[in-house]
Design a protein around this motif. Structure first.
Motif, PDB file in Angstrom:
ATOM      1  N   VAL A 217       0.807  -1.127  -0.013  1.00  0.00           N
ATOM      2  CA  VAL A 217       0.096  -0.021  -0.259  1.00  0.00           C
ATOM      3  C   VAL A 217       0.782   1.151   0.048  1.00  0.00           C
ATOM      4  O   VAL A 217       0.846   2.184  -0.797  1.00  0.00           O
ATOM      5  N   LEU A 218       1.935   1.160   0.797  1.00  0.00           N
ATOM      6  CA  LEU A 218       2.634   2.480   0.794  1.00  0.00           C
ATOM      7  C   LEU A 218       3.520   2.650  -0.353  1.00  0.00           C
ATOM      8  O   LEU A 218       3.687   3.844  -0.822  1.00  0.00           O
ATOM      9  N   ARG A 219       4.153   1.437  -0.825  1.00  0.00           N
ATOM     10  CA  ARG A 219       4.491   1.884  -2.333  1.00  0.00           C
ATOM     11  C   ARG A 219       3.737   2.604  -3.318  1.00  0.00           C
ATOM     12  O   ARG A 219       4.344   3.282  -4.003  1.00  0.00           O
ATOM     13  N   THR A 269       9.739  -9.697   0.914  1.00  0.00           N
ATOM     14  CA  THR A 269       9.603  -8.299   1.247  1.00  0.00           C
ATOM     15  C   THR A 269      10.832  -7.564   1.128  1.00  0.00           C
ATOM     16  O   THR A 269      10.715  -6.419   0.947  1.00  0.00           O
ATOM     17  N   ILE A 270      12.199  -8.107   1.339  1.00  0.00           N
ATOM     18  CA  ILE A 270      13.037  -7.445   1.121  1.00  0.00           C
ATOM     19  C   ILE A 270      13.195  -6.905  -0.339  1.00  0.00           C
ATOM     20  O   ILE A 270      13.702  -5.833  -0.492  1.00  0.00           O
ATOM     21  N   LYS A 275      12.062  -2.372  -4.466  1.00  0.00           N
ATOM     22  CA  LYS A 275      10.882  -1.894  -5.569  1.00  0.00           C
ATOM     23  C   LYS A 275      10.603  -0.839  -5.359  1.00  0.00           C
ATOM     24  O   LYS A 275      10.312   0.245  -6.148  1.00  0.00           O
ATOM     25  N   VAL A 276      10.357  -0.204  -3.947  1.00  0.00           N
ATOM     26  CA  VAL A 276       9.837   1.014  -3.638  1.00  0.00           C
ATOM     27  C   VAL A 276      11.051   2.003  -3.906  1.00  0.00           C
ATOM     28  O   VAL A 276      10.633   3.090  -4.550  1.00  0.00           O
ATOM     29  N   VAL A 318      20.615  -8.544  -7.654  1.00  0.00           N
ATOM     30  CA  VAL A 318      20.157  -8.206  -8.930  1.00  0.00           C
ATOM     31  C   VAL A 318      19.367  -6.509  -8.725  1.00  0.00           C
ATOM     32  O   VAL A 318      19.809  -5.654  -9.633  1.00  0.00           O
ATOM     33  N   GLN A 319      18.585  -6.396  -7.781  1.00  0.00           N
ATOM     34  CA  GLN A 319      17.906  -5.447  -7.562  1.00  0.00           C
ATOM     35  C   GLN A 319      18.831  -4.071  -6.976  1.00  0.00           C
ATOM     36  O   GLN A 319      18.493  -2.957  -7.434  1.00  0.00           O
ATOM     37  N   CYS A 320      19.664  -4.537  -6.436  1.00  0.00           N
ATOM     38  CA  CYS A 320      20.873  -3.297  -5.650  1.00  0.00           C
ATOM     39  C   CYS A 320      21.619  -2.974  -7.046  1.00  0.00           C
ATOM     40  O   CYS A 320      21.867  -1.791  -7.231  1.00  0.00           O
ATOM     41  N   MET A 321      22.033  -3.958  -7.895  1.00  0.00           N
ATOM     42  CA  MET A 321      22.721  -3.420  -9.137  1.00  0.00           C
ATOM     43  C   MET A 321      21.750  -2.607  -9.943  1.00  0.00           C
ATOM     44  O   MET A 321      22.124  -1.824 -10.760  1.00  0.00           O
ATOM     45  N   ASN A 322      20.458  -3.100 -10.157  1.00  0.00           N
ATOM     46  CA  ASN A 322      19.619  -2.228 -10.934  1.00  0.00           C
ATOM     47  C   ASN A 322      19.394  -0.713 -10.416  1.00  0.00           C
ATOM     48  O   ASN A 322      19.395   0.178 -11.069  1.00  0.00           O
TER      49      ASN A 322
END
Length: 963
Positions: A217-219, A269-270, A275-276, A318-322
């Motif tokens: 929801v917060l995202r 969740t992490i 993604k946020v 992957v997310q950190c690299m993005n």
């Protein structure tokens, strides 16, 4: 529909609709479909799916029918729309209780509430959000979870609306509930952390689910709920808190085993936390500026230092690299070349980036990417040993590869190297220099390091253009490494050949290519090559053609995976395309094998596409000899272009291309080739992006055998064209008209009769002054053919049109000539301009007053035509018509040109019979004027010539000198 009496009936039919027996199922579905528009039906469905005592399957079906009904009948303007009274009742019933015990049904109810909210909230449903906010506070676990689930789906749906008024409503909603959403998230997060520390797994799992939903929801609120979120203290406070929470959750992951149910939700969740940040950066790059430093510190720390060891998992990396990549590449953070043109926000963001990416940081990132993330893993090496083909497919872009860590690290490396190439080039070159000479085959780690470094040099090829003497490196080291035959050196051989493939279009001397071809041949013989499609010069490659083609064909037979066969076929196609006719002595084996491969690939349409592409190049290489392929080729074309066959969705585009090149290279029209045209009618009805190729195919048939083809298909084709012209683009209209023009060119006597239904609209278009020049030009080209080469048919058409217009023949003819003269500038092609001059001159000699009235215009067009086609002989000073063709000469193709196809020869032969290329315009004008003079007498002719501008007469006399 009365609720009391109908409920039992609807329940019975829904029960029947869940049956596995089609005899019971089908009638039930039909009955439900009839009830969809009945008042009260959805109220009955609501009562059924909220009754927890009923069968789950029946309730599931009821909620699906309800959800589908919202899409069709909820909006006021929908046909059979629900009444406002029933909608009020339904909205109230949907949010009375959030106590659905079945997860799947609860999710469907949340989605359908969100669908209603999309239309009605907040104006017709103001109580929805307050009710949800109250419900998520209750102590009952089930009600709280279901309310939170609904809250998320409603927020997600409202956030997706894009109209300005809807955006404003969502901004207001976000401002009003953001504080509450933050406190709700913090509460569930703290509860989860306390429970996980107390080793209360069941309670922690429930709290984690609520944490995940409240974070979702917060995202949506954070990313889509504010125009300038950096001015909102709570928003920025939440985003800063994300980093702290991420650290806490990552630490939690240390103590939770991989197989634990909670572990999976924890990782989700992490990932949602990241993604946020990524979504916020994407939507609000300037608002993200205060978070740049912290984001980079966080991501680099966990991915490129020891801080992440034992904590991080692949999707998180992957997310950190993005995140790093998006900050590095973000245009909002790049100043203009002229600094004064950059905004203060851009300059500040750039300053933060520059301060972070110091030389030590960049060097460490580069070294870790290459020597850690680029290394082949034990699992990959094992897969290579056990399934070399499968490994190659995955490593070069298989489906799972797209979502794995390796491509992400490579993309990050490319982006960082591009952005900071001056800093990182020396770092990478140092790595290369440390790896001089062949590596000890006993040292597996050294081999893997070299593989990784060579990978980096290949990825950065364009950036290293001025820093690497690749030709010298190839001669002095890489070539020698390709010759190391030890099986343990396989990773280096494979990487070197890939590396050369990366550099060959960047910097590689052509005189080195024979050495490369020799090395490739040896590797193919050893079956030790990832096949690359190199650029090559044909003359240098020809000595290796037979051997290479044979080895590639053997490889095609031996590999088993569809993707590998496609890749090998692609390379074979490239070779065939480049060497063209010189492939003929070597393709018999491939010709024999392709029918078998086509049959084996019945379930693999993409492989069949590759086969079609190979056949296209084969046909082009074989030329007229491709006729020997017809027993296999024509059924393939038939299947690929038959829109009633399911595979056409994949095969149509390549099938049409193959059909076209087959016709272009066919020496004659066979009955089987003629029969395939039955597919064309349905193709023309599609009016798809393939229409242009369809017209090319029709033209190819006309050039191949106009009489046989038109005798069978002219009527159907004319009917299809009449339908097409009712609703087609200008470009499509011109394509249709060009087909008609080609028919008249090939068969000027029968052609006008066959396409007679189209000619009145063309005549009408000329008279009305068609506004599109390209269409008018084609109209005049068609009418010119009819007038010049079939005068009797033109007379009949003129009579028909005069009758239609209610005019005398002379008036209609005069109007047409006037418009023709007026719109002559629409014609840009010299051939059509000469045709117009010849056609109008063919009306002479004449006593017709309409023709004599337009004599001046006819002469003007004729002189313009002379300017277009006449060239002066510098030696004699005389003029000659440069469009005349007196004999057939087959042009010699240069190395870079393809040899003429059979269709090219047919067009050349046709041109030798075309008045445009066989009649001298100069001679024709002279003869027509002389005949007109004899008809009128000297005095009458002079009076006619006086209607022509004196300057035009002078130019005419100059062109006619010597006659």
């Amino acid at each position: 529909m009365d609720l009391n009496s109908a409920s039992s009936i609807v329940l019975q039919v829904l029960t029947q609709a869940t049956s596995q027996d089609t005899a019971v199922l089908k009638p039930a579905e039909e009955q439900l479909k009839q009830w969809e528009t009945q008042p009260g039906f959805y109220s009955v469905l609501l009562n059924i799916f909220t009754n927890h005592a009923l069968d789950v399957n029946v309730r599931w079906l009821a909620v699906l029918y309800f959800k589908n009904g919202i899409d069709r009948y909820w909006r006021r303007v929908a046909p059979h729309a629900l009444s406002e009274e029933e909608k009020i009742s339904l909205r109230a019933g949907l949010i009375t209780n959030f106590n659905e015990p079945v997860n799947q049904i609860a999710t469907q109810i949340a989605v359908l509430i969100a669908k209603v909210a999309r239309v009605d909230c907040p104006r017709q449903w103001p109580e929805l959000i307050p009710t949800l906010l109250e419900s998520v506070k209750v102590q009952d676990d089930l009600r709280q979870h279901r309310a939170l689930l609904t809250f998320y789906h409603v927020t997600k749906t409202l956030a997706s609306k894009r109209l300005a008024a809807d955006r404003k409503l969502f901004y207001d909603l976000a401002s009003g509930i953001y504080s509450f959403a933050c406190s709700l998230w913090n509460h569930h997060t703290d509860t989860f952390l306390q429970q996980i520390c107390a080793w209360d797994e069941a309670a922690a799992t429930n709290s984690l689910e609520r944490t995940l939903l409240s974070l979702k929801v917060l995202r949506k609120l954070t990313v889509h709920g504010f125009v300038e979120p950096h001015w909102n203290v709570e928003v920025m406070g939440f985003l800063h808190a994300v980093f702290e929470r991420l650290k806490q959750f990552l630490e939690c992951s240390r103590s939770i085993k991989a197989e634990n149910v909670c572990r999976d939700r924890l990782e989700k969740t992490i990932i949602l936390f990241t993604k946020v940040l990524l979504d916020f950066l994407d939507q609000h790059p300037f608002s993200f500026a205060p978070l740049i430093q912290r984001s980079l510190e966080f991501a680099v720390s966990y991915v490129f230092t020891e801080a992440g060891e034992g904590i991080v998992f692949e999707r998180f990396i992957v997310q950190c690299m993005n995140l790093i990549k998006m900050i590095v590449k973000n245009y909002a953070y790049k100043p203009s070349k002229n600094i004064e043109d950059s905004s203060p926000e851009t300059l500040e963001a750039h300053k933060i980036k520059t301060a972070f990416f110091t030389y030590p940081t960049l060097m460490e990132i580069c070294r870790r990417l290459v020597t850690h993330y680029f290394l082949l893993t034990k699992e990959e090496l094992m897969m290579w040993e056990e399934d070399p083909e499968g490994f190659t497919v995955e490593e070069t872009g298989g489906d799972s590869w797209k979502y794995s860590l390796r491509p992400c690290t490579e993309v990050l490396f490319i982006d960082i190297f591009h952005e900071y190439n001056q800093t990182l080039t020396p770092v990478l070159l140092d790595m290369v220099h440390s790896l001089q000479g062949c590596t000890n085959v006993e040292d597996t780690n050294a081999i893997l390091i070299k593989d990784a470094v060579y990978n980096a040099v290949g990825l950065a090829a364009y950036e290293l253009f001025d820093s690497v003497d690749f030709d010298q490196w190839f001669r002095n080291q890489l070539l020698a490494e390709l010759q190391v035959s030890d099986d343990r050196y396989k990773p280096i051989r494979r990487r070197v050949i890939w590396l050369i493939g990366q550099w060959i279009s960047v910097k590689f001397k052509s005189d080195l290519r024979p050495m490369l071809y020799e090395a490739i041949r040896n590797l193919l013989q050893d079956q030790d090559l990832v096949v690359n499609d190199f650029e090559f010069r044909t003359d240098q490659f020809l000595p290796y053609l037979e051997c290479m083609f044979t080895l590639l064909f053997q490889l095609l037979q031996e590999v088993t995976q569809c993707d590998t066969k496609m890749h090998v076929l692609h390379v074979l196609s490239c070779v065939i395309e480049r060497v063209n006719v010189q492939i003929r002595p070597h393709v018999e084996c491939l010709i024999q094998y392709l029918p078998l491969l086509w049959k084996q690939s019945e379930e693999h349409n993409m492989l069949r596409c590759a086969i079609l592409t190979t056949l296209i190049h084969l046909v082009q290489g074989l030329g007229a000899d491709s006729k020997n392929l017809y027993p296999f080729l024509l059924p393939v074309i038939q299947l690929s272009t038959d829109v009633s066959q399911p595979p056409h969705v994949y095969l149509l585009e390549d099938g049409l291309e193959l059909w076209l090149v087959t016709l272009e290279n066919s020496p004659c029209l066979t009955p089987e080739l003629l029969r395939i045209f039955q597919n064309m009618s349905a193709l023309l009805e599609l009016s798809s992006e393939n229409l242009q190729n369809c017209f090319k195919i029709i033209n190819a048939y006309i050039f191949l055998s106009s009489s046989g083809f038109l005798q069978m298909y002219a009527t159907d084709l004319c009917q299809s064209f009449c339908e097409l012209l009712k609703d087609i683009t200008t470009e499509g209209q011109v394509q249709v008209l060009k087909v008609v023009e080609n028919v008249l060119k090939v068969n000027p006597i029968l052609g006008p009769q066959m396409f007679q239904p189209l000619l009145p609209s063309i005549f009408r278009g000329i008279i009305d002054g068609e506004r599109y020049p390209v269409v008018m030009s084609t109209y005049l080209g068609i009418m010119g053919r009819v007038l010049l080469q079939n005068a009797s048919f033109f007379s009949l058409l003129l009579s028909q049109m005069a009758c239609e217009f209610g005019q005398e023949l002379d008036q209609t003819l005069g109007n047409m000539i006037e418009m023709w003269v007026d719109r002559m500038d629409n014609i840009t092609q010299p051939e059509r301009r000469k045709l117009s001059a010849l056609a109008l001159l063919s009306l002479l000699p004449s006593l017709n007053s309409a023709i004599q009235d337009k004599f001046c215009g006819i002469i003007n067009i004729s002189v313009e035509g002379l300017h277009d086609v006449m060239s002066e002989d510098p030696e004699t000073g005389t003029y000659k018509d440069c469009m005349l063709m007196s004999h057939f000469e087959e042009p010699k193709a240069t190395e870079d040109e393809e040899p003429p196809t059979e269709q090219d020869k047919r067009k050349k032969s046709l041109a030798l019979k075309d008045p445009v290329h066989t009649v001298s315009l100069q001679q024709f004008i002279y003869e027509k004027l002389k005949a007109q003079q004899e008809l009128l007498g000297e005095q009458g002719f002079q009076a006619l010539m006086e209607t022509v501008d004196t300057e035009v007469v002078a130019q005419l006399q100059e062109f006619l000198q010597g006659f």
